[in-house]
Design a protein around this motif. Structure first.
Motif, PDB file in Angstrom:
ATOM      1  N   SER A  49      -1.198  -7.016  50.790  1.00 30.26           N
ATOM      2  CA  SER A  49      -1.759  -7.136  52.129  1.00 30.26           C
ATOM      3  C   SER A  49      -3.247  -7.434  52.054  1.00 30.26           C
ATOM      4  O   SER A  49      -3.962  -6.827  51.252  1.00 30.26           O
ATOM      5  CB  SER A  49      -1.546  -5.844  52.934  1.00 30.26           C
ATOM      6  OG  SER A  49      -0.176  -5.642  53.173  1.00 30.26           O
ATOM      7  N   VAL A  50      -3.683  -8.356  52.889  1.00 35.35           N
ATOM      8  CA  VAL A  50      -5.110  -8.652  52.978  1.00 35.35           C
ATOM      9  C   VAL A  50      -5.612  -8.168  54.340  1.00 35.35           C
ATOM     10  O   VAL A  50      -4.892  -8.178  55.327  1.00 35.35           O
ATOM     11  CB  VAL A  50      -5.405 -10.161  52.783  1.00 35.35           C
ATOM     12  CG1 VAL A  50      -5.071 -10.591  51.382  1.00 35.35           C
ATOM     13  CG2 VAL A  50      -4.666 -10.994  53.794  1.00 35.35           C
ATOM     14  N   ILE A  51      -6.848  -7.757  54.347  1.00 39.12           N
ATOM     15  CA  ILE A  51      -7.448  -7.205  55.558  1.00 39.12           C
ATOM     16  C   ILE A  51      -7.819  -8.347  56.492  1.00 39.12           C
ATOM     17  O   ILE A  51      -8.485  -9.302  56.092  1.00 39.12           O
ATOM     18  CB  ILE A  51      -8.682  -6.356  55.197  1.00 39.12           C
ATOM     19  CG1 ILE A  51      -8.246  -5.193  54.315  1.00 39.12           C
ATOM     20  CG2 ILE A  51      -9.406  -5.866  56.444  1.00 39.12           C
ATOM     21  CD1 ILE A  51      -9.373  -4.472  53.622  1.00 39.12           C
ATOM     22  N   THR A  52      -7.385  -8.219  57.744  1.00 39.19           N
ATOM     23  CA  THR A  52      -7.704  -9.228  58.753  1.00 39.19           C
ATOM     24  C   THR A  52      -8.719  -8.725  59.765  1.00 39.19           C
ATOM     25  O   THR A  52      -9.323  -9.518  60.473  1.00 39.19           O
ATOM     26  CB  THR A  52      -6.429  -9.674  59.497  1.00 39.19           C
ATOM     27  OG1 THR A  52      -5.791  -8.515  60.060  1.00 39.19           O
ATOM     28  CG2 THR A  52      -5.463 -10.371  58.549  1.00 39.19           C
ATOM     29  N   ASP A  53      -8.901  -7.409  59.836  1.00 36.51           N
ATOM     30  CA  ASP A  53      -9.864  -6.816  60.770  1.00 36.51           C
ATOM     31  C   ASP A  53     -10.504  -5.620  60.061  1.00 36.51           C
ATOM     32  O   ASP A  53      -9.909  -4.536  60.000  1.00 36.51           O
ATOM     33  CB  ASP A  53      -9.155  -6.386  62.054  1.00 36.51           C
ATOM     34  CG  ASP A  53     -10.119  -5.962  63.139  1.00 36.51           C
ATOM     35  OD1 ASP A  53     -11.133  -5.299  62.834  1.00 36.51           O
ATOM     36  OD2 ASP A  53      -9.843  -6.288  64.312  1.00 36.51           O
ATOM     37  N   THR A  54     -11.707  -5.827  59.539  1.00 35.07           N
ATOM     38  CA  THR A  54     -12.368  -4.805  58.731  1.00 35.07           C
ATOM     39  C   THR A  54     -12.592  -3.490  59.480  1.00 35.07           C
ATOM     40  O   THR A  54     -12.235  -2.427  58.973  1.00 35.07           O
ATOM     41  CB  THR A  54     -13.697  -5.350  58.167  1.00 35.07           C
ATOM     42  OG1 THR A  54     -13.396  -6.492  57.362  1.00 35.07           O
ATOM     43  CG2 THR A  54     -14.410  -4.314  57.336  1.00 35.07           C
ATOM     44  N   PRO A  55     -13.181  -3.496  60.694  1.00 27.48           N
ATOM     45  CA  PRO A  55     -13.388  -2.210  61.371  1.00 27.48           C
ATOM     46  C   PRO A  55     -12.074  -1.459  61.645  1.00 27.48           C
ATOM     47  O   PRO A  55     -12.023  -0.235  61.501  1.00 27.48           O
ATOM     48  CB  PRO A  55     -14.073  -2.591  62.689  1.00 27.48           C
ATOM     49  CG  PRO A  55     -14.715  -3.913  62.416  1.00 27.48           C
ATOM     50  CD  PRO A  55     -13.806  -4.603  61.445  1.00 27.48           C
ATOM     51  N   LEU A  56     -11.024  -2.194  61.994  1.00 27.15           N
ATOM     52  CA  LEU A  56      -9.742  -1.522  62.220  1.00 27.15           C
ATOM     53  C   LEU A  56      -9.151  -0.993  60.921  1.00 27.15           C
ATOM     54  O   LEU A  56      -8.565   0.090  60.903  1.00 27.15           O
ATOM     55  CB  LEU A  56      -8.743  -2.470  62.881  1.00 27.15           C
ATOM     56  CG  LEU A  56      -8.831  -2.599  64.394  1.00 27.15           C
ATOM     57  CD1 LEU A  56      -7.743  -3.520  64.917  1.00 27.15           C
ATOM     58  CD2 LEU A  56      -8.753  -1.254  65.077  1.00 27.15           C
ATOM     59  N   PHE A  57      -9.285  -1.746  59.837  1.00 26.99           N
ATOM     60  CA  PHE A  57      -8.790  -1.271  58.551  1.00 26.99           C
ATOM     61  C   PHE A  57      -9.460   0.062  58.198  1.00 26.99           C
ATOM     62  O   PHE A  57      -8.784   1.011  57.792  1.00 26.99           O
ATOM     63  CB  PHE A  57      -9.041  -2.305  57.444  1.00 26.99           C
ATOM     64  CG  PHE A  57      -8.690  -1.793  56.072  1.00 26.99           C
ATOM     65  CD1 PHE A  57      -7.372  -1.689  55.672  1.00 26.99           C
ATOM     66  CD2 PHE A  57      -9.684  -1.396  55.193  1.00 26.99           C
ATOM     67  CE1 PHE A  57      -7.043  -1.199  54.404  1.00 26.99           C
ATOM     68  CE2 PHE A  57      -9.369  -0.914  53.929  1.00 26.99           C
ATOM     69  CZ  PHE A  57      -8.044  -0.815  53.535  1.00 26.99           C
ATOM     70  N   VAL A  58     -10.753   0.130  58.364  1.00 25.64           N
ATOM     71  CA  VAL A  58     -11.476   1.370  58.053  1.00 25.64           C
ATOM     72  C   VAL A  58     -11.030   2.489  58.999  1.00 25.64           C
ATOM     73  O   VAL A  58     -10.750   3.614  58.558  1.00 25.64           O
ATOM     74  CB  VAL A  58     -13.006   1.156  58.117  1.00 25.64           C
ATOM     75  CG1 VAL A  58     -13.752   2.474  57.980  1.00 25.64           C
ATOM     76  CG2 VAL A  58     -13.449   0.171  57.034  1.00 25.64           C
TER      77      VAL A  58
END
Length: 171
Positions: A49-58
């Motif tokens: 999986s690659v991160i598409t939304d950094t703030p949401l991932f965090v």
């Protein structure tokens, strides 16, 4: 069972375990519901999986990494408080608890580095190892004659930790 005065580990074990336990709730909700939208997407070409939304991932992942680390530290402190001895089963449980702590740190490292495979691997394997360590602590506590409710609680938590891994989903 040890009746010694609370050690440093004894002072922080309870708060760490409680806060860690509470953090599993938002993490589980974020993981299952993705209330705002998906923060990552599986890419077949790279195999993860690659991160598409950094703030949401965090926001979605940080509670899980912290929950794993804090509950592992809580178990470490609980083991110190219970003073369960140095038998083979106790030693294996203690080693596994340290491994769970390290996997919690690894999981948090994945959040900080914004690399989902490290976060996910640390959390999944850490949860399994923590479940096994908790279950072993319950077995040792039961054999040592620790209050039955404490031993049963450790056994139940350990089983939950081990079997909740079966609920993991692939994207």
């Amino acid at each position: 069972m040890s009746t010694a005065a609370p050690t440093t580990a004894g002072r922080w074990a309870g708060p760490a375990a409680i806060l860690g336990g509470l953090l599993w709730v938002p993490y589980g909700a974020f993981e299952m519901l993705e209330p705002w939208r998906a923060a990552k997407v599986y890419r077949e070409d790279v195999g993860y999986s690659v991160i598409t939304d950094t703030p949401l991932f965090v926001a979605y992942s940080l509670p899980g990494g912290l929950a794993l680390l804090l509950t592992s530290l809580g178990l470490l402190g609980a083991l110190a408080l219970l003073g369960l001895g140095v038998g083979r089963l106790s030693g294996v449980g203690l080693i596994l608890t340290y491994v769970a702590v390290m996997l919690g740190v690894l999981s948090l490292g994945g959040v900080i580095a914004l690399f989902d495979p490290v976060f996910t691997a640390g959390r999944i394997f850490g949860t399994l190892v923590l479940g096994i360590a908790t279950f072993l602590a319950g077995v040792v506590a039961y054999r040592a004659g620790v209050a039955r409710d404490r031993a049963a609680g450790l056994l139940a938590l350990g089983l939950l930790g081990m079997f909740l891994l079966g609920g993991e989903t692939q994207e």
